[in-house]
Scaffold this motif. Structure first.
Motif, PDB file in Angstrom:
ATOM      1  N   ALA A  83       0.818  -1.210   0.000  1.00  0.00           N
ATOM      2  CA  ALA A  83       0.000   0.000   0.000  1.00  0.00           C
ATOM      3  C   ALA A  83       0.857   1.268   0.000  1.00  0.00           C
ATOM      4  O   ALA A  83       1.986   1.284   0.476  1.00  0.00           O
ATOM      5  CB  ALA A  83      -0.900  -0.007   1.220  1.00  0.00           C
ATOM      6  N   TYR A  90       5.870  -0.514   3.490  1.00  0.00           N
ATOM      7  CA  TYR A  90       4.924   0.379   2.816  1.00  0.00           C
ATOM      8  C   TYR A  90       5.664   1.397   1.955  1.00  0.00           C
ATOM      9  O   TYR A  90       6.774   1.811   2.278  1.00  0.00           O
ATOM     10  CB  TYR A  90       4.059   1.133   3.843  1.00  0.00           C
ATOM     11  N   ASN A 116      -3.398   9.688  -4.596  1.00  0.00           N
ATOM     12  CA  ASN A 116      -3.206   8.289  -4.966  1.00  0.00           C
ATOM     13  C   ASN A 116      -2.775   7.420  -3.794  1.00  0.00           C
ATOM     14  O   ASN A 116      -2.212   6.349  -3.995  1.00  0.00           O
ATOM     15  CB  ASN A 116      -2.175   8.184  -6.098  1.00  0.00           C
ATOM     16  N   CYS A 117      -3.055   7.877  -2.581  1.00  0.00           N
ATOM     17  CA  CYS A 117      -2.666   7.127  -1.394  1.00  0.00           C
ATOM     18  C   CYS A 117      -3.810   6.240  -0.909  1.00  0.00           C
ATOM     19  O   CYS A 117      -4.978   6.564  -1.074  1.00  0.00           O
ATOM     20  CB  CYS A 117      -2.255   8.080  -0.276  1.00  0.00           C
ATOM     21  N   ASP A 118      -3.436   5.108  -0.310  1.00  0.00           N
ATOM     22  CA  ASP A 118      -4.425   4.198   0.266  1.00  0.00           C
ATOM     23  C   ASP A 118      -4.824   4.632   1.672  1.00  0.00           C
ATOM     24  O   ASP A 118      -5.883   4.273   2.173  1.00  0.00           O
ATOM     25  CB  ASP A 118      -3.853   2.779   0.311  1.00  0.00           C
ATOM     26  N   CYS A 119      -3.948   5.396   2.318  1.00  0.00           N
ATOM     27  CA  CYS A 119      -4.174   5.853   3.682  1.00  0.00           C
ATOM     28  C   CYS A 119      -3.282   7.070   3.909  1.00  0.00           C
ATOM     29  O   CYS A 119      -2.208   7.160   3.322  1.00  0.00           O
ATOM     30  CB  CYS A 119      -3.803   4.726   4.646  1.00  0.00           C
ATOM     31  N   ALA A 178      -9.116   8.092   0.705  1.00  0.00           N
ATOM     32  CA  ALA A 178      -8.325   7.244   1.590  1.00  0.00           C
ATOM     33  C   ALA A 178      -8.674   7.507   3.053  1.00  0.00           C
ATOM     34  O   ALA A 178      -9.136   8.595   3.408  1.00  0.00           O
ATOM     35  CB  ALA A 178      -6.841   7.510   1.370  1.00  0.00           C
ATOM     36  N   LEU A 181      -6.316  -0.850   6.357  1.00  0.00           N
ATOM     37  CA  LEU A 181      -6.084  -1.445   5.045  1.00  0.00           C
ATOM     38  C   LEU A 181      -6.640  -2.865   4.921  1.00  0.00           C
ATOM     39  O   LEU A 181      -6.670  -3.412   3.831  1.00  0.00           O
ATOM     40  CB  LEU A 181      -4.595  -1.438   4.704  1.00  0.00           C
TER      41      LEU A 181
END
Length: 80
Positions: A2, A22, A35-38, A58, A79
C-alpha cells in the motif's frame, strides 16, 4: 504494498512504515494525497473553518498522541 501519505514532520512514522514495507509519500501539498491508500496527519491543521473539501477517499489517521508503532497498527487495521 500500500501507498501511505504521511505529513513531513512525522519522520519517525515515515521510517516505521517504510521498515514494514509500505511505500511512503510525504504530504507536502493536498494533491500528494490523491493516490494514497491511507494518510497520516498530525491533526495540528484541524478544520478551523468547518469546511470539508476532500482531496482523497483514503482513510485518514490522526497521529496526535500516538507512537509510531500505534500508527502502524492503525494503518494495518484500515487497510484490511
Amino acid at each position: 504494498m500500500a501507498r501511505i501519505g504521511v505529513e513531513q514532520s512525522l519522520t519517525n512514522i515515515q521510517q516505521a512504515l517504510r521498515e514494514k514495507g509500505y511505500e511512503v509519500v510525504e504530504l507536502k501539498q493536498e494533491s500528494d494525497a490523491q493516490n494514497c491508500d491511507c494518510c497520516v496527519v498530525t491533526g495540528l491543521d484541524s478544520n478551523v473553518m468547518g469546511m470539508q473539501d476532500s482531496v482523497t477517499k483514503a482513510s485518514v489517521i490522526d497521529a496526535n498522541g500516538l507512537s509510531a508503532e500505534e500508527v502502524c497498527q492503525q494503518v494495518e487495521n484500515k487497510l484490511q
